[in-house]
Design an enzyme around this catalytic site. Structure first.
Site, PDB file in Angstrom:
ATOM      1  N   HIS A 124       0.841  -1.205   0.000  1.00 14.43           N
ATOM      2  CA  HIS A 124       0.000   0.000   0.000  1.00 14.43           C
ATOM      3  C   HIS A 124       0.882   1.263   0.000  1.00 14.43           C
ATOM      4  CE1 HIS A 124      -3.421   2.600   1.316  1.00 14.43           C
ATOM      5  NE2 HIS A 124      -2.427   3.275   1.886  1.00 14.43           N
ATOM      6  N   GLU A 125       1.845   1.302   0.899  1.00 18.03           N
ATOM      7  CA  GLU A 125       2.677   2.507   1.013  1.00 18.03           C
ATOM      8  C   GLU A 125       3.483   2.750  -0.263  1.00 18.03           C
ATOM      9  OE1 GLU A 125       2.117   4.538   3.279  1.00 18.03           O
ATOM     10  OE2 GLU A 125       0.912   3.185   4.499  1.00 18.03           O
ATOM     11  N   HIS A 128       1.801   4.894  -2.657  1.00 18.50           N
ATOM     12  CA  HIS A 128       2.015   6.336  -2.456  1.00 18.50           C
ATOM     13  C   HIS A 128       3.377   6.747  -3.004  1.00 18.50           C
ATOM     14  CE1 HIS A 128      -1.566   6.715  -0.121  1.00 18.50           C
ATOM     15  NE2 HIS A 128      -1.123   6.040   0.924  1.00 18.50           N
ATOM     16  N   HIS A 134      -5.151   7.705  -1.939  1.00 22.59           N
ATOM     17  CA  HIS A 134      -6.073   6.679  -1.454  1.00 22.59           C
ATOM     18  C   HIS A 134      -7.253   6.496  -2.400  1.00 22.59           C
ATOM     19  CE1 HIS A 134      -4.485   7.014   2.900  1.00 22.59           C
ATOM     20  NE2 HIS A 134      -3.899   6.027   2.239  1.00 22.59           N
TER      21      HIS A 134
END
Lengths: 527, 103
Positions: A124-125, A128, A134
């Site tokens: 997930h990170e 970014h 998101h």
């Protein structure tokens, strides 16, 4: 999916696990393996490639930290917030931070209520780190709330669309497609195949030069069945490195390194100065035969070589500041150590407090500064770890102790106005990782990648409520907070509310120099 | 002397404050000075309240919950869940930009 707006300009990204901030409870080797798997999730769906490097200069640096950790997003202990990452950019752009207080699991496990899968959070990170925000799609990897992950995880469609919009889909290599070609029906004229001159212009990237019949049925062909035949490339195989000393050079090749003059080793160079050790010519031990009398012999620099001097002044030099009762010209956090500058001198504070023997002359640390240096105006460590020192209308940039070639540069080159005589302060603001310059009643935001101040600046210093105009210095301390200095005091700044945390200044010396209260002057602080 | 708030009112207030903090942290509600809310009257107070309800609704929509604008049990559960520290909505990346005025 949501694209934040910033993206990497290159697709071959590097990553590393921070050498300083490793997980306290996990095996670093297993951790790196999990991180590599998390990156592979994105690599499989896009043109991006990730290479692990052993350097904190990698595009994506992964670190584990607790609570405050030098940015404005402190962690909160176990639970709730797990990690965060920065969008693409220089400095800490792309970096991912994980809360070291969490119970991280190296194996994907959805059933464990207590632990958190590092693979799920890292994947997930890294989204970014690559430029995705998101997503509100439940089940998407970029959904902000933790959902766990399966061992055979593949990137959900929502995230795949997002990453492919930014970087394009993965290019699949078809075996045998390139560089093997089917023979064409009509062979090329023999004149082109027999020529041996090097004057024929050929594309350098011949592997991307596709045959026009490549989409016809029967393609691609296995190379073992067909001879390699290139009607447009008579000299295949093509070894460009063999041609380097011909007159007809490839456009990407230059001959400048063959035409360099041979160094004249018979005549001693008059410009040679040793890089290490950093011995300045005025050092008594420096070999300078027939040196004329030094016009600066009474210069207050002399106390630093007391054993070699005969006319040593018995008192403190007039411009040497009092550690516990002085204003500061500049304050900067460099390599995790605090540097405070005043006049020609500076102090240095490390993990064990103030270094003994300080203040010493700034030029002893950075010898590329002007010899007649009286003070510096502003200092900060750039995101690329180079050290920027502003003096008057010029910027001196140092790579550790060495002046970078091409510097000093005038402030005008940074986009600052010609009329500007000096900067008051410069810092990388912890709140957003951007660089700011301050002078008088104005401030500028500086784009480190463009090397130029941003449009729509300068703006009024009133934006930084409570610090007033004509500040002395500003910097971000290890607690992630911003501190403004003026006179003999400082303000702690609340980055979220954009105002000082206390209207009345606090005295600098006890906080930053570790001075006892009774040694400090009693001047009324600024309000 | 002021009478202490009844327990239910106190819980509601704390609940609201915690939600407000959460909404601000993750970009649903603009950050402001907390004391400002207590000073608002009339239309300003109503607008302030509307902003809060809209923010709650946005959070519920983003989290895939029924959009009610009320801090219900599902919303509380969502706010307790482990999550990424990045804001869901970037209300201007920077504090200085948040304070900018239109020309």
């Amino acid at each position: 999916f949501a694209v934040q707006g910033q993206k990497w300009k290159h697709t071959n990204l590097t990553w590393s696990l921070s050498s300083l901030r490793r997980p306290s409870t996990l095996d670093p080797h297993h951790t790196r393996a999990v991180l590599a798997r998390a990156l592979d999730v994105w690599e499989q769906a896009s043109r991006l490639t990730f290479t692990e490097v052993n350097s904190d200069e990698a595009d994506i640096v992964v670190s584990f930290a607790k609570r405050y950790h030098d940015d404005s997003y402190p962690f909160d202990g176990r639970g709730s917030i797990l990690a965060h990452a920065f969008f693409p950019g220089s400095g800490r752009g792309g970096d991912a931070h994980f809360d070291d207080d969490e119970l991280w699991l190296l194996q994907p496990n959805n059933d464990d209520e207590e632990g958190t899968s590092l693979l799920a959070v890292a994947a997930h990170e890294f989204g970014h780190s690559l430029g995705l925000s998101h997503s509100s799609v439940k089940g998407a990897l970029m959904y902000p709330w933790y959902q766990g992950i399966q061992s055979n995880f593949v990137l959900p469609e929502d995230d795949r669309n997002g990453i492919q919009q930014m970087y394009g889909p993965k290019e699949r290599r078809i075996w045998g497609k390139i560089p093997y070609y089917r023979p064409v029906e009509t062979p090329a004229p023999t004149t082109t195949t027999t020529t041996t001159t090097t004057t024929t212009k050929r594309p350098y990237h011949h592997h991307t030069h596709r045959h026009p019949q490549r989409h016809q049925p029967g393609y691609p062909y296995r190379p073992s069945k067909y001879p390699t035949y290139y009607p447009e490339r008579p000299n295949y195989p093509y070894y460009p490195e063999r041609r380097h000393n011909t007159t007809e050079e490839h456009p990407r090749r230059t001959t400048h390194h063959y035409s360099r003059p041979t160094p004249d080793t018979t005549t001693p160079s008059t410009t040679y100065r040793p890089r290490y050790p950093q011995v300045r010519p005025e050092h008594p031990g420096y070999p300078r035969p027939n040196t004329p009398p030094d016009p600066r012999k009474d210069h207050p620099k002399k106390p630093y070589y007391p054993e070699k001097t005969t006319s040593r002044p018995s008192t403190t030099p007039s411009d040497k500041p009092d550690t516990c009762d002085t204003t500061y010209d500049a304050v900067a956090l460099i390599r995790g150590e605090l540097f405070i500058f005043k006049n020609r001198y500076h102090w240095r504070m490390g993990a064990h407090g103030r270094y003994s023997g300080y203040p010493i002359e700034i030029s002893r640390m950075w010898s590329g500064l002007p010899r007649n240096l009286t003070h510096v105006d502003a200092v900060y460590e750039r995101p690329d770890r180079k050290i920027a020192i502003f003096i008057g209308k010029e910027l001196y940039l140092f790579d550790t102790q060495y002046l970078v070639r091409g510097y000093p540069k005038p402030l005008v080159d940074l986009g600052l106005p010609e009329s500007l005589d000096r900067l008051d302060a410069a810092m990388v603001w912890g709140y957003n990782g951007k660089t700011y310059f301050y002078s008088g009643n104005m401030y500028w935001k500086f784009d480190e990648e463009e090397g130029h101040v941003e449009l729509d600046y300068p703006r009024d210093m009133a934006m930084w409520k409570g610090v007033g105009y004509n500040i002395d210095s500003v910097f971000q301390w290890k607690d992630g907070k911003t501190y403004f200095f003026k006179g003999k005091g400082y303000w702690k700044f609340n980055d979220l509310q954009m105002q000082v945390e206390h209207e009345r200044q606090l005295l600098s010396a006890p906080k930053w120099m570790g001075c006892p209260a009774e040694r400090i002057g009693h001047r009324e602080p600024y309000r | 002397a002021q009478r202490p708030l009844p327990r239910r009112a106190r819980d509601t207030l704390q609940d609201t404050q915690a939600t407000r903090s959460y909404l601000q942290q993750f970009g649903y509600l603009r950050r402001g000075q907390p004391e400002v809310a207590n000073l608002l009257h009339g239309d300003a107070a109503a607008t302030h309240e509307d902003d809060f309800r809209i923010a709650v609704k946005t959070l519920q929509e983003f989290g895939g919950l029924p959009v009610t604008g009320e801090i219900d049990e599902a919303t509380r559960e969502l706010m307790k869940k482990r999550r990424c520290g990045r804001p869901d909505r970037d209300n201007g990346d920077e504090g200085e930009d948040r304070r900018r005025r239109k020309r």
